[in-house]
Scaffold this motif. Sequence first.
Motif, PDB file in Angstrom:
ATOM      1  N   THR A  56       9.063   6.655  -0.529  1.00 21.58           N
ATOM      2  CA  THR A  56      10.005   6.022   0.395  1.00 21.58           C
ATOM      3  C   THR A  56      11.338   6.758   0.392  1.00 21.58           C
ATOM      4  O   THR A  56      11.943   6.974   1.458  1.00 21.58           O
ATOM      5  N   ASP A 174       6.340   3.671   6.951  1.00 16.14           N
ATOM      6  CA  ASP A 174       6.239   3.391   5.520  1.00 16.14           C
ATOM      7  C   ASP A 174       5.290   2.217   5.271  1.00 16.14           C
ATOM      8  O   ASP A 174       5.667   1.064   5.474  1.00 16.14           O
ATOM      9  N   GLU A 175       4.088   2.519   4.855  1.00 17.81           N
ATOM     10  CA  GLU A 175       3.039   1.511   4.623  1.00 17.81           C
ATOM     11  C   GLU A 175       2.962   0.509   5.768  1.00 17.81           C
ATOM     12  O   GLU A 175       2.952  -0.699   5.544  1.00 17.81           O
TER      13      GLU A 175
END
Length: 371
Positions: A56, A174-175
């Motif tokens: 991240t 991000d995910e």
Amino acid sequence: MASGMRQPPGHSPANVVFESVSKRYADGTVGVDSIGLECEAGKVTVFVGPSGCGKTTTLRMINRMISPTSGRILISGRDAADLEEASLRRGIGYVIQNAGLFPHRTVADNIATVPVLQGIRRRTARLAAAELMERVGLDPALGRKYPYQLSGGQQQRVGVARALAADPPVLLMDEPFSAVDPVVRHDLQNELLRLQREIGKTIVFVTHDMDEAIRLADRIVVFQRGGTIAQSDTPERLLTEPASAFVRDFTGDSGIKWLSLMGTGGLEPRTDDVVAELDSFAGLDRWRLQIDGEHRALGWLRPGATAGDEFVPCRRTFVLGADPMRTALDSALLSPVGQAVATDSGQRVLGLVDFASLEPAIEDHRSRAHA
Ligand SMILES: Nc1ncnc2c1ncn2[C@@H]1O[C@H](COP(=O)(O)OP(=O)(O)OP(=O)(O)O)[C@@H](O)[C@H]1O
Ligand SMILES: [Mg+2]
């Protein structure tokens, strides 16, 4: 629907280059340690790795939500540190888990957020939002609803539409799909792959799911503890030539993952046991697949079945040439007789491929890749 849509004139995809980039947080934690990396223009780069290894942090340094302590990040050759911060951030689409939508704004206004900030008239931005909703597989009528009135998968699609609204040269994810169930997740992955074929953005995508990485990635970057890169490679190379024991363990048993990479274009479906008229075949001692006048699968008929007997449902089919071997294998395993049902992209049955002939195809592919 979306496929015939003209692509709006937009930014060409940018490449993103990290040059010896480090991030040390205020409390002394090293988030990322001197990484060098290129995220190629128009390609999907996927970051994987254990929790806390800097994925991240790396992603957020691209749009300067986090600033590096040393090193440079170049976006289309320009140092991100020299770009105006607010416009840089607006110019880079960002999608996170649970979509991160504004709860008090309608879906259409969520999608129109950045265009409106950029000075586009609200009415125009809303019209564009409806078009984007179609692109990501959402009914534009949902535009009037609020996020809480949508399912998790729909919210995630809105998140993608919002990130695409400014037609950004880079899309950070991000995910994005990790909070939805596996079936919806699979749909979202397919949608993203389809969308990417149309828009060809530079996408940087973080996931914990190795299967997801293999499906989506042109390149996979494996992070390891301490915020360094263990390996950056194509999915094939990562599976066949892991750079270390850590990478091999992290990517897991590659056998099953291979199946997600392998195409089905080389399979040759047979039509002997596909029947349109039951009567002429009654009494045969084999399972048969019955199709309707449009060549769509109705279901499996037991040996000796006669008119009026019930079908055993055909639970899974695969699109010849488009779906991976893994889907073909699922189809074979879910049929009562170990026969995978091949269709064209319009769900019309092309024929059957039996389990026994899938095996040599898989072996052949693996041995060639290892050679
Ligand atoms: N604001 C912060 N202050 C101090 N340390 C931080 C901060 N943000 C992240 N870290 C630390 O930096 C390291 C990398 O964090 P990062 O969020 O980039 O990891 P990640 O790979 O995304 O993890 P996950 O898979 O759990 O999301 C971790 O050790 C984390 O605790
Ligand atoms: Mg993270």
